[in-house]
Design a protein around this motif. Sequence first.
Motif, mmCIF file in Angstrom:
data_model
loop_
_atom_site.group_PDB
_atom_site.id
_atom_site.type_symbol
_atom_site.label_atom_id
_atom_site.label_comp_id
_atom_site.label_asym_id
_atom_site.label_seq_id
_atom_site.Cartn_x
_atom_site.Cartn_y
_atom_site.Cartn_z
ATOM 1 N N GLY A 396 0.845 -1.326 -0.137
ATOM 2 C CA GLY A 396 0.199 -0.442 0.106
ATOM 3 C C GLY A 396 1.184 1.866 -0.040
ATOM 4 N N GLY A 397 1.896 1.250 0.624
ATOM 5 C CA GLY A 397 2.749 2.260 0.938
ATOM 6 C C GLY A 397 3.402 2.911 -0.682
ATOM 7 N N GLN A 398 3.797 1.779 -1.055
ATOM 8 C CA GLN A 398 3.950 2.281 -2.662
ATOM 9 C C GLN A 398 3.368 2.606 -3.896
ATOM 10 O OE1 GLN A 398 6.346 -1.675 -1.802
ATOM 11 N NE2 GLN A 398 7.498 -1.330 -1.666
ATOM 12 N N VAL A 399 2.242 2.016 -3.512
ATOM 13 C CA VAL A 399 0.851 1.851 -4.280
ATOM 14 C C VAL A 399 0.832 3.520 -3.960
ATOM 15 C CG1 VAL A 399 -1.701 1.857 -4.673
ATOM 16 C CG2 VAL A 399 -0.489 -0.246 -3.992
ATOM 17 N N ARG A 459 6.952 1.304 3.762
ATOM 18 C CA ARG A 459 6.459 0.011 3.413
ATOM 19 C C ARG A 459 5.031 0.017 3.919
ATOM 20 N NH1 ARG A 459 8.544 -4.194 1.310
ATOM 21 N NH2 ARG A 459 6.468 -5.867 1.809
ATOM 22 N N THR A 460 3.712 -0.253 4.139
ATOM 23 C CA THR A 460 2.952 -0.122 4.655
ATOM 24 C C THR A 460 3.032 -0.824 5.901
ATOM 25 O OG1 THR A 460 1.265 -0.201 2.690
ATOM 26 C CG2 THR A 460 0.212 -0.593 5.230
ATOM 27 N N ALA A 461 2.621 -1.907 6.646
ATOM 28 C CA ALA A 461 2.476 -2.923 7.974
ATOM 29 C C ALA A 461 3.232 -2.400 8.491
ATOM 30 C CB ALA A 461 2.570 -3.746 7.822
ATOM 31 N N GLY A 462 5.060 -2.122 7.877
ATOM 32 C CA GLY A 462 6.125 -2.177 8.784
ATOM 33 C C GLY A 462 6.847 -0.690 8.688
ATOM 34 N N TRP A 463 6.160 0.197 8.203
ATOM 35 C CA TRP A 463 6.905 1.811 8.867
ATOM 36 C C TRP A 463 5.732 2.924 8.173
ATOM 37 C CZ3 TRP A 463 10.987 3.663 10.248
ATOM 38 C CH2 TRP A 463 11.167 4.630 9.937
#
Length: 692
Positions: A396-399, A459-463
């Motif tokens: 998601g973050g990269q989306v 990154r979504t869940a990681g950051w």
Amino acid sequence: MKPLLLVSLLGCLATVFTAPAEKVRWCLISDTENQKCLFLAKKAPALSCVRRDSAKDCIIAIKAHEADAITLDGGDIYTAGLKNYDLHPIIAEDYGTSSDTCYFAVAVVKKGTGFGINDLKGKKSCHTGLGKSAGWNIPVGTLVSMDILHWDGIEDKPVEEAVSEFFQASCVPGATMRKQQLCQLCRGDCSKSHREPYYDYSGAFQCLADGAGDVAFVKHNTVPESEKDKYELLCKDNTRAPIDSYERCNWAQVPAHAVVSRKDAQLAELIWTILSSLSPDDLFTSVNGKDLMFKDSTKKLVQVPPDTDSFLYLGAEYMGIIRSLEKEPSTSTSTSIKWCAVGHAETAKCDLWSISSVTGEGSDAKAAVDCETADTVDNCLKKIMREEADAIAVDGGQVYTAGKCGLVPVMVEQYDEDQCKANTRSFSSYFAVAVVKKGSGVTWNNLKGKRSCHTGFGRTAGWNIPMGLIHNTTNDCDFTKFFSSGCAPGSDPRSPFCTQCVGNRKTVGDDDKCAANSNEEYYGYAGAFRCLVDGAGDVAFVKHSTPTENSDGKGPDWAQNVKSADYELICPGSHSPAPISDFKLCNLAKVPAHAVMTRPEIRNTVVKTLKDQQDKFGRHGSDSTFKLFDSEGGKNLLFKDSTQCLQEVDAGRKYDQFLGEGYMLSMNSLRQCSQSTPDLEKSCTFHSCQKN
């Protein structure tokens, strides 16, 4: 003596090419520009002046280290950025609150002449120059896209020839002299320089004012204030509007002119320092001409984000216009695509996929999927934007970043097999969780000062989710004050968030340490969990299924002796941990599944190819020689291993609609911290006219 002489000579040469520049040699394309440069050089002794005949000659001189900088318009920035020159925009002109670092391309006509955009055929036209943004690329590209100017592509005739047949006569400085009609209205030598009086914005407007042409293609603030009541704008809806109505009546909004130079951080900083030492009145005033060195309408200069190349500066929309005028339109009906793989392990899987996708025999053999490789997801996104690759599946973050750069989600991973069988549009989601070792005493309330394990920076869940929650509490963007150290692959190598990373553990001075790809053992979901398992961190930010996918005999070799019962979840609002099975109650957020991103214009090709490949190599595919959603020699390669199928995202659905309001609010909040914004995203959103 000869060997010593040679060594001495080589040493001198090395000094010449490595010593930081002490002067900046500005390249000028007219005598009046040179006079202004000499005037500025008296006030800034570190500035010197180099004379050439055209922007192209200056680009060549800068590449050859005979000059250092020049200000160019978008069309010339495109040329300067080509591989044989490889110059980069480093400083942009800012035109103030109405347009900032963009300007509007407009078509100016005299009042009372009574024609609209649909009536331009047979008229006489004034252009700033061949390949210029407002004067050529935008108007010609617009007329072609609206099918007002009929052109079947380069295989039919050069676009210059199509334009010469469309207009009765023109002045297009820089046009080849064989196309006499394109130079017929010019007063000088029709060169793309100030030797031609009708060159550039002021020249094209003068061409109209003199009565030589019927329409002038210029920028929005070209017409002098005292002359505005005599002229109007041609709008794309075939109406006219007052000169000051450019925000609603324009042909495109395009990136501002920019200073370009070689890719050299020290040189770029020196150029900025010299320009900053000069007053705006001196820089943006042209005494003996118009728009000398910089546009007279410039209010200030703005540094461009580091590592912004010409493509990122100009943007995908503008680059598409240039390509449509320069390249042969594709007539291929091929459904093959180029997948972008990150790191060695993904490349190996992609190569196997490509080989397995081959159909036909002998000379007719063709792969449905080819592979491109990059060292990071962001570099893959750049390749997709440049048409060097076509697609990649990202979190998601990269989306979010890809969407800001103009890419769109077209397929989404589905983790529920029943949803695949039902063929519904109920897309998958997952929970972002914080995992700790059982009995460690770590809770959400005492996280400060602990060591953290992240799937990757951005990154979504990681950051994004955990750091967004922490930022909401602390209102401090410096997360190094919160965690003592950690591993967040993709962070600045000097950051404490690279301290706990291990790379590939195979070499001294490991270049893969903290790399945002599978070469870093602590990268991704499984990697972040392994960071916790190995004792390199006190908390791991992953998705809810990660602990069970890498324990109790499941997962890669390192996870074979890991017991899921030895780990638990922590979450905001709870002072006590929860079993890893309670992720629906104890989580940081519910987030969207990973999605395949691509360029809007090839959406249908990517969807068709992936559907075909899924039918062959998916969970219940017809061909068992390759498994699309399984990973050997790694974890979650190309797609997450928990993927059961890919589902199509509705055409026209943009990244923000895909991510959802809640996730967008979280991301927009986190983006208040500039250091949390990837460099690629900063480049893609630098201009006000690029906001997605």
